[in-house]
Design a protein around this motif. Structure first.
Motif, mmCIF file in Angstrom:
data_model
loop_
_atom_site.group_PDB
_atom_site.id
_atom_site.type_symbol
_atom_site.label_atom_id
_atom_site.label_comp_id
_atom_site.label_asym_id
_atom_site.label_seq_id
_atom_site.Cartn_x
_atom_site.Cartn_y
_atom_site.Cartn_z
ATOM 1 N N VAL A 22 0.981 -1.747 0.171
ATOM 2 C CA VAL A 22 -0.004 0.180 -0.401
ATOM 3 C C VAL A 22 0.756 1.349 -0.264
ATOM 4 N N VAL A 23 1.994 0.961 0.778
ATOM 5 C CA VAL A 23 2.715 2.617 0.866
ATOM 6 C C VAL A 23 3.255 3.020 -0.188
ATOM 7 N N TRP A 26 1.323 4.412 -2.623
ATOM 8 C CA TRP A 26 0.474 4.671 -2.183
ATOM 9 C C TRP A 26 0.694 6.844 -3.195
ATOM 10 N N GLY A 27 0.067 7.497 -4.133
ATOM 11 C CA GLY A 27 0.336 8.723 -4.916
ATOM 12 C C GLY A 27 0.670 8.308 -6.251
#
Length: 163
Positions: A22-23, A26-27
């Motif tokens: 997820v990290v 992200w973005g």
């Protein structure tokens, strides 16, 4: 008790893996990603993926043969597991820390062989460097001399960090 702690450890690994995924996503600009991927030539992508798979497979075979040569009797699955665990660890650990993980995991599977395992990893790193230099010299023969002069410093620095 041991099974419970093993289950808890596996749950922690899964949660950590999902969190890191997820990290890392992200973005991310998904539209740009798909637009870029749509320009990929599938033939070249297939050649690239195949070459990476063959290269990694040959590295596992090479390390397995080195281990056998030094009297370390491990299964091919153990060798491959240790190798890929080290590769994955290199992604998040600094200064080739995955080699330490690879050593530690394989050593935990054995009652002996500390020096032998470290030696085989060292030999493998030297062989990687030798093959990298050979391929670099071959490729350099096909680069126009003006490009070599213009990019010599960049090639030297890049080559140092690739090995």
């Amino acid at each position: 008790m041991k099974k419970t702690s093993h289950t808890i450890f596996n749950v922690i690994k899964i949660i950590l893996g999902i969190t890191l995924l997820v990290v890392s996503l992200w973005g991310l600009d998904w539209n740009r990603l798909f637009a870029t991927l749509s320009t990929v030539e599938l033939g070249w992508l297939a050649v690239t993926v195949l070459s990476v798979i063959v290269s990694l497979g040959l590295k596992v075979v090479r390390w397995h043969l080195l281990l056998r040569n030094y009297g370390i009797q491990v299964s091919f699955i153990q060798t491959a597991s240790s190798f890929f665990l080290g590769q994955a660890s290199n992604i998040i650990l600094p200064v080739r820390g995955g080699e330490v993980v690879r050593f530690g995991w394989l050593r935990s599977q054995q009652d002996r062989g500390t020096a032998e395992i470290v030696t085989t990893i060292g030999i493998e790193k030297v062989l990687d460097l030798v093959f990298f230099l050979i391929i670099s010299f071959i490729i350099t023969a096909y680069i126009p001399i003006q490009e070599i002069r213009k990019n010599t410093v960049g090639l030297a620095i890049g080559g140092t960090f690739l090995t």
